[in-house]
Design a protein around this motif. Structure first.
Motif, mmCIF file in Angstrom:
data_model
loop_
_atom_site.group_PDB
_atom_site.id
_atom_site.type_symbol
_atom_site.label_atom_id
_atom_site.label_comp_id
_atom_site.label_asym_id
_atom_site.label_seq_id
_atom_site.Cartn_x
_atom_site.Cartn_y
_atom_site.Cartn_z
ATOM 1 N N ARG A 18 -30.074 -42.775 13.066
ATOM 2 C CA ARG A 18 -29.630 -44.111 13.472
ATOM 3 C C ARG A 18 -30.817 -44.951 13.932
ATOM 4 O O ARG A 18 -30.937 -46.129 13.564
ATOM 5 C CB ARG A 18 -28.603 -43.977 14.595
ATOM 6 C CG ARG A 18 -28.011 -45.301 15.064
ATOM 7 C CD ARG A 18 -26.940 -45.076 16.115
ATOM 8 N NE ARG A 18 -27.476 -44.415 17.290
ATOM 9 C CZ ARG A 18 -26.975 -43.301 17.814
ATOM 10 N NH1 ARG A 18 -25.921 -42.727 17.272
ATOM 11 N NH2 ARG A 18 -27.507 -42.764 18.904
ATOM 12 N N LEU A 19 -31.719 -44.362 14.714
ATOM 13 C CA LEU A 19 -32.876 -45.108 15.195
ATOM 14 C C LEU A 19 -33.787 -45.500 14.041
ATOM 15 O O LEU A 19 -34.291 -46.628 13.986
ATOM 16 C CB LEU A 19 -33.643 -44.282 16.221
ATOM 17 C CG LEU A 19 -34.825 -44.990 16.883
ATOM 18 C CD1 LEU A 19 -34.359 -46.199 17.680
ATOM 19 C CD2 LEU A 19 -35.600 -44.040 17.777
ATOM 20 N N ALA A 20 -34.006 -44.574 13.096
ATOM 21 C CA ALA A 20 -34.854 -44.885 11.940
ATOM 22 C C ALA A 20 -34.249 -45.994 11.103
ATOM 23 O O ALA A 20 -34.952 -46.891 10.617
ATOM 24 C CB ALA A 20 -35.051 -43.628 11.097
ATOM 25 N N GLU A 21 -32.928 -45.951 10.933
ATOM 26 C CA GLU A 21 -32.259 -46.994 10.159
ATOM 27 C C GLU A 21 -32.371 -48.349 10.848
ATOM 28 O O GLU A 21 -32.642 -49.374 10.211
ATOM 29 C CB GLU A 21 -30.792 -46.622 9.959
ATOM 30 C CG GLU A 21 -30.025 -47.604 9.087
ATOM 31 C CD GLU A 21 -28.575 -47.204 8.918
ATOM 32 O OE1 GLU A 21 -27.731 -48.115 8.811
ATOM 33 O OE2 GLU A 21 -28.278 -45.999 8.894
ATOM 34 N N LEU A 22 -32.180 -48.359 12.175
ATOM 35 C CA LEU A 22 -32.314 -49.617 12.911
ATOM 36 C C LEU A 22 -33.728 -50.160 12.817
ATOM 37 O O LEU A 22 -33.946 -51.364 12.646
ATOM 38 C CB LEU A 22 -31.931 -49.405 14.382
ATOM 39 C CG LEU A 22 -30.442 -49.326 14.706
ATOM 40 C CD1 LEU A 22 -30.235 -48.840 16.131
ATOM 41 C CD2 LEU A 22 -29.776 -50.682 14.513
#
Length: 605
Positions: free
Chosen positions: A398-402
């Motif tokens: 999720r953090l990488a996608e954000l």
């Protein structure tokens, strides 16, 4: 003098990013520094031995002194606000695990601020009356018992203006148990109390006790109304191991599905009609099992039930532990998750086993993961390890996608000039929702929102929570000051949080009919031996559907994207500035059909 132990774990963004090189100071009750430590590449410290008092004091309800020794901890890391945690109780023979989730400094912030947390003694030593309102026995709202992951906790009494925080359910139970009772108690007493804590929370969720009254949380941290919860406190290894084993088990009456209302009090300075916490100790000393202890205080027909319905997890536990020799899709899922987590936690060794085959390298990766996250390091993927791997994978992905999405949205450095409020729609609302979700990764009181471009009630609640965190007027309206604060947070994250880059040493390729190692080596400008070595192959036989790692030094970067409702390859190609063919080739797709929850690699420049 007796000895206890303390471990500090310095991580951020729901544990997605470990902070190596953080400076730790441990101080005694007089404020003297007694140990100085530095975190390793996984953001952790060694277990430090600390002097404390004899364990026997915490086993006696008649002892009026303090049955532990308290220590303070100061945590500092470059680019992050500091954290000062006071009165951490250390007990003889127990290991205290202190999380230190640091928050990145804002853009242009000159010096770190210091957040203070006070832990102190457990609720069992207090004299506060417990109201613990019992729900109507006929009240049944949910059709099944569900583990709320995360659970939303209100940090005060129900009607107070305190903040809400979202906490993984297992972390919540560990926190409450560590805040309620002494970790030195006999195991049967610990288990009986933990069953009561789990069941009390699930009863509040099942009956929608607070949400049915219009509140936007599941339970409070008030011991008068619910059970103790101290945001940011330490947990104890003895409690943690039990919770990992039984977190989805609860107390119910035979023939009923609903969690029983397991009220409790300390049983000494405060008495009640429910369970006596101190009474569980004497019963455990007499040899009673946890269920026998529970039946002493609750109806004698209560039983332990289990629910496998857990919200917020990417893949459900298959029901059977995975170990060396296991094969199949479940093994392949764990391998993929661990290889992705490894980018953030490089201490986890690379998995070279064939996809879907649980070999020695998979075992080594699992064991190291368990060691890093204080699980039983046995190399077996049981229920607790499965859900910890799954939840951490969700956090890092999720953090990488954000992080990548910020570039594709063109966030820039200058806030929009619009004023947004409930009912607003459009591109600026999408930008707002993205910034709120990025802030939510680091501020647990800011809830995540759907990025749908519609400023609804959920977005307003997130805006209000963010304004409270930043000390702004919590009116739910996004004007100049709120926009500026959102950008200060976002740009501070971009500047200070170490985001691991994509692994560009290989791609993953799904074997198609007619493929051979030689053809693949020619197509990707590598060698047969290099492919064999990277994948741990001893022969040249390939199977259709097999996932191979193909080494290449010329492969561009990619992000991992989780498919959502309505996504198509064409939409994703437009969003990320690539082509449908490029996405197909990188993922080995033979059609344009996508599935919700599918993880795609999206090539980016």
């Amino acid at each position: 003098m007796a000895i206890g132990y303390l471990i500090i774990q310095v991580r951020t963004a729901d544990g997605a990013v470990p902070l190596s090189g953080a400076e730790i100071r441990i101080l005694d009750e007089e404020g003297n520094t007694i140990r100085e430590l530095t975190t390793d590449e996984s953001g952790g410290t060694e277990a430090v031995s600390l002097e404390t008092v004899d364990k026997s004091f915490s086993l006696s309800p008649d002892y009026t002194g303090t049955p532990y020794t308290a220590y303070d901890v100061l945590v500092r890391a470059s680019g992050f606000d500091s954290l000062y945690i006071s009165e951490i109780p250390i007990y003889e023979g127990e290991t205290a695990i202190q999380p230190a989730p640091l928050v990145p400094m804002l853009e242009m912030q000159r010096s770190p601020m210091v957040t203070e947390i006070t832990v102190g003694g457990p609720a069992v030593a207090m004299e506060e009356e417990r109201i613990q309102e019992r729900p109507d026995r006929e009240l049944r709202v949910l059709r099944q018992v569900v583990i709320p992951n995360p659970i939303t906790v209100h940090l005060g009494t129900p009607s107070s203006s305190a903040a809400n925080v979202q906490v993984p359910f297992t972390d919540y139970v560990k926190n409450v148990a560590s805040s309620e009772i002494y970790p030195t108690w006999p195991e049967s007493a610990l288990r009986a109390n933990i069953y009561a804590i789990i069941t009390f929370a699930l009863n509040r969720v099942f009956t929608e006790w607070y949400r049915g009254r219009g509140y936007n949380f599941d339970i409070t941290s008030s011991t008068a109304y619910d059970q103790a919860f101290i945001q940011g406190r330490n947990i104890y290894e003895s409690i943690s191991r039990i919770v990992d084993e039984i977190f989805n088990q609860y107390v119910r009456r035979q023939g009923q599905n609903a969690p029983y209302f397991t009220s409790f009090c300390n049983g000494t300075t405060v008495t009640c009609s429910g369970m006596s916490q101190w009474g569980t100790v004497s019963l455990a000393d007499r040899g009673l099992t946890p269920l026998q202890i529970l039946r002493t205080y609750y109806p004698n027909n209560v039983e332990i039930a289990e629910t496998n319905t857990i919200t917020g997890v990417t893949s459900s536990y298959p029901g059977t532990p995975l170990r060396i020799g296991s094969r199949g899709l479940d093994v392949q899922i764990i391998q993929a998750y661990l290889n992705r987590i490894r980018r953030n936690y490089p201490a986890i060794p690379v998995i070279t086993d064939e996809a879907g085959v649980y070999g020695s390298s998979t075992n080594a990766a699992v064991t190291r993961f368990q060691s890093i996250f204080n699980l039983a390091a046995d190399g077996v993927v049981g229920k607790s390890t499965w859900y910890k791997i799954s939840s951490l994978y969700t956090a890092v992905a999720r953090l990488a996608e954000l992080d990548s999405e910020g570039t594709s949205l063109g966030i820039g450095t200058v806030p929009p000039g619009s004023v947004l409020r409930q009912g607003s729609r459009g591109a600026d609302v999408i930008t707002l929702q993205y910034l709120l979700n990025m802030a939510a990764e680091f501020y647990p009181s800011v809830p995540r929102v759907s990025q749908d471009g519609i400023f609804g009630n959920g977005t307003k609640q997130a805006v209000t929570a963010f304004q409270n965190v930043m000390g702004l007027n919590p009116d739910g309206i996004v004007g100049e000051n709120t926009w500026r604060a959102l950008y200060n947070v976002y740009l501070g994250i971009e500047e200070n949080v170490p985001m691991p880059g994509p692994d560009t040493g290989y791609i993953e390729y799904v074997v198609q009919p007619g493929d051979t190692l030689w053809l693949l080596s020619q197509r990707y400008n590598t060698t047969v031996d290099a492919i064999k070595s990277l994948n741990g192959l001893t022969g040249s036989l390939l199977n259709i559907g097999q996932v191979l790692k193909i080494p290449s030094s010329d492969i561009g970067s990619y992000i991992e994207y989780t498919v959502r409702l309505g996504d198509t390859l064409w939409q994703l190609s437009r969003r990320y500035g690539t082509t449908v063919d490029a996405i197909r080739n990188l993922n080995g797709l033979s059609s344009d059909v996508l599935h919700i929850g599918q993880v795609l690699k999206i090539p980016v420049k």
